[in-house]
Design an enzyme around this catalytic site. Structure first.
Site, short mmCIF file in Angstrom:
data_model
loop_
_atom_site.label_atom_id
_atom_site.label_comp_id
_atom_site.label_asym_id
_atom_site.label_seq_id
_atom_site.Cartn_x
_atom_site.Cartn_y
_atom_site.Cartn_z
N GLY A 90 -9.81 37.03 -16.62
CA GLY A 90 -10.25 37.48 -15.36
C GLY A 90 -9.57 38.31 -14.59
O GLY A 90 -8.39 38.80 -15.12
N GLU A 107 -4.89 36.46 -28.27
CA GLU A 107 -6.19 36.22 -28.90
C GLU A 107 -6.43 36.72 -29.99
O GLU A 107 -6.50 38.02 -30.22
CB GLU A 107 -7.31 36.36 -27.78
CG GLU A 107 -6.90 35.54 -26.77
CD GLU A 107 -8.07 35.36 -25.69
OE1 GLU A 107 -9.00 36.10 -25.63
OE2 GLU A 107 -8.20 34.35 -24.74
N LYS A 147 -15.69 27.11 -18.68
CA LYS A 147 -16.48 27.33 -17.59
C LYS A 147 -16.57 29.02 -17.62
O LYS A 147 -16.23 29.78 -17.32
CB LYS A 147 -15.92 27.12 -16.35
CG LYS A 147 -16.65 27.22 -14.95
CD LYS A 147 -15.88 27.74 -13.76
CE LYS A 147 -15.80 29.25 -13.60
NZ LYS A 147 -16.97 29.77 -13.13
N GLU A 206 -5.26 36.19 -19.67
CA GLU A 206 -5.71 37.40 -20.08
C GLU A 206 -6.30 38.22 -18.80
O GLU A 206 -7.29 37.92 -18.39
CB GLU A 206 -6.73 37.35 -21.10
CG GLU A 206 -6.87 38.77 -22.15
CD GLU A 206 -7.68 39.64 -21.71
OE1 GLU A 206 -7.35 40.48 -20.94
OE2 GLU A 206 -8.81 39.58 -22.18
N LEU A 207 -5.53 39.04 -18.13
CA LEU A 207 -5.82 39.55 -16.82
C LEU A 207 -6.34 40.88 -16.78
O LEU A 207 -6.70 41.55 -17.81
CB LEU A 207 -4.79 39.17 -15.77
CG LEU A 207 -4.36 37.61 -16.11
CD1 LEU A 207 -3.04 37.43 -15.12
CD2 LEU A 207 -5.41 36.64 -15.66
N CYS A 232 -11.59 44.95 -19.23
CA CYS A 232 -10.13 45.22 -18.94
C CYS A 232 -9.42 46.25 -19.75
O CYS A 232 -8.13 46.58 -19.49
CB CYS A 232 -9.40 43.65 -18.95
SG CYS A 232 -9.80 43.08 -20.58
N ALA A 273 -18.81 32.43 -16.25
CA ALA A 273 -18.99 32.99 -15.04
C ALA A 273 -20.37 32.49 -14.38
O ALA A 273 -21.56 32.62 -15.13
CB ALA A 273 -18.88 34.58 -14.89
N TRP A 331 -17.71 37.64 -16.34
CA TRP A 331 -19.12 38.11 -16.53
C TRP A 331 -19.27 39.32 -17.49
O TRP A 331 -20.21 39.51 -18.08
CB TRP A 331 -19.89 38.20 -15.42
CG TRP A 331 -18.93 39.07 -14.57
CD1 TRP A 331 -18.40 38.57 -13.35
CD2 TRP A 331 -18.89 40.44 -14.38
NE1 TRP A 331 -17.65 39.70 -12.56
CE2 TRP A 331 -18.00 40.78 -13.44
CE3 TRP A 331 -19.45 41.53 -15.16
CZ2 TRP A 331 -17.64 42.07 -13.21
CZ3 TRP A 331 -19.07 42.66 -15.00
CH2 TRP A 331 -18.19 43.21 -13.99
N ASN A 332 -18.32 39.79 -17.79
CA ASN A 332 -18.15 41.41 -18.70
C ASN A 332 -18.60 41.05 -20.11
O ASN A 332 -19.23 41.99 -20.35
CB ASN A 332 -17.07 42.01 -18.33
CG ASN A 332 -15.79 41.68 -18.60
OD1 ASN A 332 -15.75 40.52 -18.91
ND2 ASN A 332 -14.66 42.55 -18.73
P1 ADP Z 1 -14.33 39.02 -11.09
O1 ADP Z 1 -13.83 39.43 -9.73
O2 ADP Z 1 -14.29 39.97 -12.12
O3 ADP Z 1 -15.36 38.06 -10.90
P2 ADP Z 1 -12.69 36.71 -11.35
O4 ADP Z 1 -11.33 36.62 -11.85
O5 ADP Z 1 -13.13 36.27 -9.90
O6 ADP Z 1 -13.07 38.22 -11.94
O7 ADP Z 1 -13.69 35.64 -12.04
C1 ADP Z 1 -13.26 35.46 -13.44
C2 ADP Z 1 -13.83 33.99 -13.47
O8 ADP Z 1 -12.98 33.31 -12.72
C3 ADP Z 1 -15.16 33.65 -13.11
O9 ADP Z 1 -15.67 32.61 -14.16
C4 ADP Z 1 -15.05 32.91 -11.78
O10 ADP Z 1 -16.26 32.29 -11.71
C5 ADP Z 1 -13.84 32.42 -11.97
N1 ADP Z 1 -13.16 31.92 -10.75
C6 ADP Z 1 -12.95 33.10 -9.64
N2 ADP Z 1 -12.37 32.49 -8.57
C7 ADP Z 1 -11.94 31.07 -9.19
C8 ADP Z 1 -11.09 30.15 -8.45
N3 ADP Z 1 -10.65 30.30 -7.13
N4 ADP Z 1 -10.90 29.10 -9.03
C9 ADP Z 1 -11.50 28.87 -10.36
N5 ADP Z 1 -12.24 29.98 -10.99
C10 ADP Z 1 -12.46 31.08 -10.44
#
Ligand code: ADP
Length: 484
Positions: free
Chosen positions: A233, A462, A179, A255-256, A289, A181, A155-156
């Site tokens: 994420g 990227e 997909k 990209e973590l 990040c 957020a 979402w950022n």
């Molecule tokens: P944040 O904590 O910053 O929201 P996340 O890594 O949880 O970071 O979220 C990044 C993306 O990963 C979002 O689109 C979120 O919906 C998705 N996401 C979170 N958990 C899962 C999961 N278990 N499987 C698939 N997608 C996920």
């Protein structure tokens, strides 16, 4: 639909195979600046995601067969549509995400710049001819699109994180299922509408939105037609998704998280360093990040630098991103505010001193920009990605110790250093275990440069000439009998 000129960009359903999907159930999207309801968005889950992957599979081969110049032309039309609608896209982004409008505009332009870059690169997917091992043999290397790509983005940067992946994928001849957020689905859906208008064929670009991320993620990491998965994420979620991808041996780009050191040597131009730090720390309220997370300052200039930082932070205006004078918007959620507050109180309990801007709105998910001094590299605030407007200052004594402290992290995404000594610039840049090092600069990302990390910050790049490789398979053709 506050102030959106083109109502057709306010899209609230998933975009699959060129169609907007109706849904039985809906989820609400809210404005983090004030909690106001913005839209009800149709829920998509595993079934819709499977339909998107299958549509992408059907569409991909024809898309890949088009001459690269034609794919390039369509991508340029998409780019032009983004810039022609930049005001609306920025407004949608600020409404759902909270960042100041000027920053939102910057994000849309930044995302679009990747579409332009890869539209230009699409026609430069060169292969090789290699001298063969014998007189009868010829060795050829061609590059082909990997196929259907699944992506999950945070979402950022609701616009740019997705666009930055889609652009190289589509340029290479892949089809794409995104997909975004659930907190910020509207920016991605608006971009899908522009893809439709730009003439991207049905099924080549799909966006699935829903709150059941694990269900959608399962399909995007494990469906047999998915050949590549690209994620941006948190490291925790990335590890889980990487494990899911392992089962089908999918190609991945990850990209973590980051924990960027920002190192200020005594020989630096301190005013320039403060200026760079304000950008590297407070952009998007500290929710990036590559945000500087640990500010290491050489002890002999520590006090002078801290004074300048305090003065700069005191001038920050916190508020609704739609207000023109706002520098810093809200955090994404109340949970995000609590997480930042916990890190700050833990470091204060360990002996750090906190000074905060006091003037923040009482409603909305705000956290005051805060300078933390007397921090050590062992404190929780230095071990974790803060993802908020908190600036921890850590003194250091010499080059070797600051390199060791900077590298003492599981992460390795971005690092910053300020020094006017050319030898030191090279020594330290080379010693830092980070995928990106900014020297005397607070903003490092652009379409021409390879963005990505080392260690737990992930893999893949990227942007740049390297960015296309993430979406291409290398194929070797062995030609025999050439001497007959
Ligand atoms: P944040 O904590 O910053 O929201 P996340 O890594 O949880 O970071 O979220 C990044 C993306 O990963 C979002 O689109 C979120 O919906 C998705 N996401 C979170 N958990 C899962 C999961 N278990 N499987 C698939 N997608 C996920």
């Amino acid at each position: 639909m506050k102030g959106i000129q083109d109502r057709g960009l306010w899209c609230t359903r998933s975009f699959v195979n060129g169609q907007w999907l109706e849904g039985q159930r809906h989820f609400a999207v809210h404005n983090p600046a004030n909690g106001a309801w913005l839209a009800d968005v149709a829920e998509a889950g595993a079934e819709e995601t499977t339909a998107a992957v299958e549509a992408a599979y059907r569409a991909q081969q024809e898309w890949a067969r088009l001459p690269a110049a034609q794919r390039s032309k369509t991508l340029m039309a998409w780019h032009d549509a983004m810039l022609a609608n930049i005001d609306d896209l920025a407004r949608i982004l600020t409404l759902e995400q909270g960042k100041p409008l000027a920053e939102a505009k910057g994000e849309v332009a930044y995302g679009a710049s990747y579409v332009k870059w890869f539209a230009e690169e699409a026609v430069r997917v060169y292969g090789d001819t290699i001298p063969g091992p014998g007189p009868d043999k010829r060795v050829l290397v061609i590059k082909q699109p990997v196929g259907v790509v699944g992506s999950i983005t945070p979402w950022n940067f609701p616009n740019a994180m997705m666009v930055r992946k889609a652009a190289p994928a589509l340029a290479a001849g892949c089809a794409f299922v995104a997909k975004p957020a659930a907190e910020t689905p509207l920016s991605a859906l608006a971009v899908a509408e522009l893809a439709r208008r730009a003439g991207l064929p049905d099924g080549v670009f799909n966006v699935v939105v829903g709150t059941d991320a694990p269900a959608i993620g399962q399909v995007l990491t494990q469906h047999p037609h998915i050949r590549k998965f690209s994620f941006t994420g948190s490291t925790a979620t990335g590890k889980r998704l990487l494990a899911q991808c392992a089962e089908g041996v999918k190609r991945t780009s990850m990209e973590l998280g980051g924990n960027a050191p920002f190192i200020v040597f005594a020989d630096a131009d301190l005013d320039a360093a403060v200026e760079g730090l304000m950008l590297a720390k407070f952009r998007n309220a500290g929710q990036t990040c590559v945000c500087s997370n640990r500010i290491f300052v050489e002890r002999s200039v520590y006090e002078a630098f801290a004074q300048k930082v305090r003065a700069a932070v005191a001038g920050l205006k916190v508020g609704d991103g739609l207000e023109p004078e706002t520098h810093i918007g809200p955090l994404i959620s109340e949970q995000a505010v609590s997480k930042v507050a916990e890190l700050v109180s833990a470091s204060v309990a360990e002996g750090a001193q906190a000074e905060a801007v006091t003037d923040v709105p009482s409603q909305g998910h705000y956290y005051p920009p805060t300078v933390l001094s007397g921090v050590s590299n062992r404190m929780a605030v230095a071990r974790n990605e803060i993802f908020g407007p908190v600036l921890p200052l850590i003194p250091f004594d010499d080059e070797a110790s600051v390199i060791a402290e900077a590298n003492d992290s599981e992460f390795g995404l971005a690092a910053y250093l300020y020094s006017r000594d050319i030898g030191r610039v090279f020594r330290v840049s080379e010693a830092l275990e980070y995928g990106m090092v900014a020297v005397n600069d607070g903003i490092l990302s652009n379409a021409a440069a390879p963005f990505g990390g080392m260690k737990a910050s992930g893999h893949g790049r990227e942007g740049s000439k390297y960015g296309l490789d993430d979406y291409l398979d290398i194929k070797y053709l062995c030609l025999g009998g050439m001497d007959r």
